[in-house]
Design a protein around this motif. Structure first.
Motif, PDB file in Angstrom:
ATOM      1  N   SER A 406      19.477  58.110  72.196  1.00 43.42           N
ATOM      2  CA  SER A 406      20.151  59.023  71.271  1.00 43.42           C
ATOM      3  C   SER A 406      21.168  59.868  72.049  1.00 43.42           C
ATOM      4  O   SER A 406      21.805  59.355  72.969  1.00 43.42           O
ATOM      5  CB  SER A 406      19.147  59.890  70.514  1.00 43.42           C
ATOM      6  N   ASP A 457      13.936  65.880  71.003  1.00 52.03           N
ATOM      7  CA  ASP A 457      12.658  66.287  70.413  1.00 52.03           C
ATOM      8  C   ASP A 457      11.970  65.147  69.653  1.00 52.03           C
ATOM      9  O   ASP A 457      10.747  64.983  69.732  1.00 52.03           O
ATOM     10  CB  ASP A 457      12.835  67.520  69.509  1.00 52.03           C
ATOM     11  N   THR A 459      12.327  61.942  70.147  1.00 53.01           N
ATOM     12  CA  THR A 459      11.912  60.942  71.133  1.00 53.01           C
ATOM     13  C   THR A 459      10.637  61.399  71.838  1.00 53.01           C
ATOM     14  O   THR A 459       9.730  60.596  72.095  1.00 53.01           O
ATOM     15  CB  THR A 459      13.050  60.723  72.153  1.00 53.01           C
ATOM     16  N   ASN A 484      16.727  70.124  69.337  1.00 51.95           N
ATOM     17  CA  ASN A 484      17.678  70.532  68.298  1.00 51.95           C
ATOM     18  C   ASN A 484      17.049  70.326  66.917  1.00 51.95           C
ATOM     19  O   ASN A 484      17.744  70.209  65.913  1.00 51.95           O
ATOM     20  CB  ASN A 484      19.016  69.785  68.453  1.00 51.95           C
ATOM     21  N   GLY A 486      15.456  67.778  65.331  1.00 50.46           N
ATOM     22  CA  GLY A 486      15.829  66.612  64.532  1.00 50.46           C
ATOM     23  C   GLY A 486      16.731  65.673  65.298  1.00 50.46           C
ATOM     24  O   GLY A 486      16.899  65.789  66.502  1.00 50.46           O
ATOM     25  N   GLY A 488      19.960  64.785  66.377  1.00 56.27           N
ATOM     26  CA  GLY A 488      21.302  65.348  66.557  1.00 56.27           C
ATOM     27  C   GLY A 488      22.390  64.296  66.494  1.00 56.27           C
ATOM     28  O   GLY A 488      23.523  64.567  66.082  1.00 56.27           O
ATOM     29  N   ILE A 489      22.056  63.073  66.857  1.00 53.39           N
ATOM     30  CA  ILE A 489      23.074  62.020  66.925  1.00 53.39           C
ATOM     31  C   ILE A 489      23.711  61.763  65.551  1.00 53.39           C
ATOM     32  O   ILE A 489      24.888  61.425  65.454  1.00 53.39           O
ATOM     33  CB  ILE A 489      22.476  60.704  67.495  1.00 53.39           C
TER      34      ILE A 489
HETATM   35  C1  LIG Z   1      11.892  53.297  67.532  1.00 51.95           C
HETATM   36  C2  LIG Z   1      13.158  53.814  66.963  1.00 51.95           C
HETATM   37  N1  LIG Z   1      13.165  54.346  65.728  1.00 51.95           N
HETATM   38  C3  LIG Z   1      14.305  54.839  65.194  1.00 51.95           C
HETATM   39  C4  LIG Z   1      15.474  54.808  65.907  1.00 51.95           C
HETATM   40  C5  LIG Z   1      16.741  55.372  65.290  1.00 51.95           C
HETATM   41  N2  LIG Z   1      17.150  56.611  65.960  1.00 51.95           N
HETATM   42  C6  LIG Z   1      18.108  56.622  66.884  1.00 51.95           C
HETATM   43  S1  LIG Z   1      18.417  58.118  67.479  1.00 51.95           S
HETATM   44  C7  LIG Z   1      17.287  58.852  66.488  1.00 51.95           C
HETATM   45  C8  LIG Z   1      17.077  60.323  66.525  1.00 51.95           C
HETATM   46  C9  LIG Z   1      16.588  60.797  67.846  1.00 51.95           C
HETATM   47  O1  LIG Z   1      16.399  62.179  67.842  1.00 51.95           O
HETATM   48  P1  LIG Z   1      16.132  62.998  69.164  1.00 51.95           P
HETATM   49  O2  LIG Z   1      15.233  62.243  70.052  1.00 51.95           O
HETATM   50  O3  LIG Z   1      15.713  64.358  68.795  1.00 51.95           O
HETATM   51  O4  LIG Z   1      17.566  62.999  69.892  1.00 51.95           O
HETATM   52  P2  LIG Z   1      18.929  63.669  69.361  1.00 51.95           P
HETATM   53  O5  LIG Z   1      19.573  62.699  68.426  1.00 51.95           O
HETATM   54  O6  LIG Z   1      18.601  64.943  68.699  1.00 51.95           O
HETATM   55  O7  LIG Z   1      19.743  63.826  70.602  1.00 51.95           O
HETATM   56  C10 LIG Z   1      16.662  57.886  65.688  1.00 51.95           C
HETATM   57  C11 LIG Z   1      15.618  58.184  64.713  1.00 51.95           C
HETATM   58  C12 LIG Z   1      15.436  54.217  67.189  1.00 51.95           C
HETATM   59  N3  LIG Z   1      16.501  54.122  67.971  1.00 51.95           N
HETATM   60  N4  LIG Z   1      14.275  53.758  67.694  1.00 51.95           N
END
Ligand SMILES: Cc1ncc(C[n+]2csc(CCOP(=O)(O)OP(=O)(O)O)c2C)c(N)n1
Ligand SMILES: [Mg+2]
Length: 582
Positions: A406, A457, A459, A484, A486, A488-489
């Motif tokens: 992400s 968060d 992840t 953040n 949720g 953020g990407i």
């Molecule tokens: C196993 C899996 N489920 C869903 C996704 C889709 N996905 C990509 S980024 C993301 C959000 C990640 O949020 P966070 O870890 O808080 O990082 P941020 O985007 O806030 O930097 C999701 C759900 C994925 N890549 N892998």
């Protein structure tokens, strides 16, 4: 021999052969059907047996070990859904070319598809995601079957290691009683009784004439660039920087190329392309006519677009594993040669180019971008950009930095600049999942220290179970959670233009207080107040023991605004610069 002794002899032979191939680590998840293999493995003096109750995390933990040791790691579980929980890590191993040996216990053939408990169809369970599958013979002690068990062990390890490295699945049917005979004498009997099979695995190379042919072709072009994605070969940095120096081609170095940190010459390494390749004037000014590409596809979207827009350029893709890493169908030549050997041999057959004109253009634009980072690096508020900008300073020499998917890996790409420390950067970029990140990092931490993990968060939440290995095995790790609240990407993606259900579907705030979870695993948790405190904590972390989690709270909206503003400022500067020199 009775059934119990046959079972023991068969497994002792198989495990001895694994050890002979160099396998040292096995991650075992508890269960009944896998009992004989687990007991034989735990008994072996040269095997480190790690226990992990959650199979999903266990497989990622093994992946992390394999990533840093470059040796296959075995994972063992019981029959049923236990085996299905291995799937995400197997997929990651397949696409990130990491060797794994997946051992699943199964019912014997007469108990399959007849309603027996905890029995699922495990034949080819992981489909094409494994390089090889074998449904093993039932344990027996005949010479042929012992030899067979050894051969399959050697073969499985060899296939897993052979480029492209990846997962191999062996499914073992076991009939009750499942307890092996661990009487010392019985166990020793099979030790090295039969000859071992040694597999010699070579590197892919091309002939000297072909090398000369490529060198002659390269000579015809003036404006070349070298693009390096994820590559795991310690010798590559020296070889490719020497080649760049000879050809006078800049190197666009993805953070996973291991080229941004190290003792090698950093002069030709361009690291801010993700920012400046968003500007049309820069793209026009820096147009290549030839591209040499090494490693996985770089993660920068701006670079991918730039490469697509330059489809007229000749593009050589060098892949030491004979794959087809060309998602935009741009390659004009696929060169199946070990990347380091390619650079070294190219150096031997090429002449030094004298003109620095094109290389200097890239360096000038790169330097200009770096000179305009004030908005990021001086940000007073805790922010995602500055965090990644500061990592190069804050991390100790020899650190291993594991980065979550992400935004963290993207911000690292944008803001982690060249430095002469020996920082190794790893991530799960095979399938880009947000699953298993904590476990993979901790697996790596068994063999590489000091270890830092920076992740989002969601992840972190996804693999909280993974923290258990920090507690069980006392693995030292400093975790920075960018919270953040949720994903953020998604604020950077087109769906953010549709506010109606954006928070529900994509923002997905969880409002979690991670402190409770961290404490459950005996970790220390600190919610970071400001940059000064983070600096202090990072200094302390160098000597730090155990699990230390620092939470950096940021805001998704202001993060988006800051990135956009930064891109605008740099873009303006670059346009002025390019128009000035033209
Ligand atoms: C196993 C899996 N489920 C869903 C996704 C889709 N996905 C990509 S980024 C993301 C959000 C990640 O949020 P966070 O870890 O808080 O990082 P941020 O985007 O806030 O930097 C999701 C759900 C994925 N890549 N892998
Ligand atoms: Mg987040």
């Amino acid at each position: 021999m009775n059934q119990q002794d046959s079972l023991t002899a068969y497994l002792a032979a198989f495990v001895a052969e694994l050890v002979q191939t160099g396998i040292k680590d096995v991650v075992v998840s508890p269960g009944s059907r896998s009992t004989p293999m687990a007991m034989v493995m735990a008994e072996h003096q040269e095997i480190n047996t790690h226990i992990h109750v959650d199979e999903r995390s266990a497989a990622f933990f093994a992946l992390g070990i394999a990533k840093v040791t470059n040796k296959p790691v075995a994972i063992l579980c019981t029959s049923g859904t236990a085996a299905a929980n291995y799937f995400p890590a197997i997929i990651e191993a397949r696409y990130s070319r990491v060797p794994l040996l997946v051992l699943t216990a199964d019912r014997p053939h007469e108990l399959r598809e007849v309603g027996a408990p905890q029995a699922i169809d495990q034949i080819h369970l992981y489909g094409h995601h494994v390089k090889w599958f074998a449904d093993m013979a039932l344990p027996e002690s005949s010479t042929e079957i012992i030899r067979y068990a050894r051969t399959v062990g050697a073969r499985a390890a060899a296939i897993a290691s052979q480029a492209p490295a990846g997962p191999v699945h062996l499914n073992f049917p076991f009939r009750e009683p499942l307890i092996p005979n661990l009487d010392e004498a019985m166990f020793q009997l099979e030790e090295r009784q039969m000859g071992y099979v040694k597999v010699r695995n070579g590197d892919l190379t091309i002939g000297e004439n072909e090398m000369k042919d490529i060198s002659l072709k390269l000579k015809e072009y003036n404006n070349g660039i070298i693009v390096c994605g994820n590559i795991a070969d310690d010798r590559f940095a020296q070889a490719v920087t020497d080649l760049s120096d000879m050809l006078k081609f800049p190197i666009l170095a993805d953070p996973l190329s291991q080229l941004r940190s190290g003792q090698h010459n950093l002069e030709n390494i361009v690291e801010t392309y993700d920012t400046f390749l968003r500007n049309e004037d820069a793209k026009e000014y820096l147009k290549p006519d030839v591209i040499l590409r090494f490693g996985a596809m770089p993660l920068s979207k701006a670079l991918t677009i730039f490469l697509k827009e330059n489809h007229q350029a000749e593009q050589f893709v060098i892949d030491g594993a004979g794959g087809w890493r060309d998602p935009s169908s741009l390659s004009t030549e696929m060169i199946y040669c070990n990347e380091t050997i390619f650079c070294e041999q190219m150096l031997a057959v090429s002449e030094t180019r004298t003109s620095l004109e094109f290389l200097d253009r890239w360096r000038a634009v790169n330097n200009l971008t770096k000179a305009n980072m004030a908005l990021i690096k001086d940000s007073q508020q805790l922010s995602e950009g500055r965090l990644f900008y500061q990592l190069a300073d804050m991390l100790p020499d020899e650190a291993t930095l594991f980065v979550g998917n992400s935004m963290p890996i993207r911000d690292l790409d944008s803001f982690f600049l060249n430095n002469h420390k020996s920082i190794k950067v790893i991530a799960n970029r095979g399938a880009n999942g947000i699953d298993g990140t904590v476990s993979t990092a901790l697996g790596a931490g068994l063999y590489t220290q000091p270890l830092y993990l920076v992740l989002g968060d969601l992840t972190f939440f996804h693999d909280l179970n993974g923290l258990v290995t920090a507690k069980l095995y006392g693995i030292d790790i400093t975790v920075i959670v960018v919270n953040n609240n949720g994903g953020g990407i998604f604020s950077f993606l087109p769906q953010s233009q549709h506010p109606k259900n954006f928070e529900l579907l994509f923002g997905t705030p969880l409002n979690l207080d991670f402190e409770h979870a961290v404490r459950m695993f005996n970790g220390n948790f600190t919610r970071v107040r400001d940059w000064e405190q983070l600096g202090e904590l990072m200094k302390e972390s160098i000597e730090g023991k155990g699990l230390n989690v620092y939470e950096v709270v940021t805001n998704r909206n202001s993060n988006l605004t800051q990135h956009r503003e930064f891109w605008r400022i740099v873009s303006e500067e670059i346009s002025n610069f390019v128009k000035g020199v033209r």
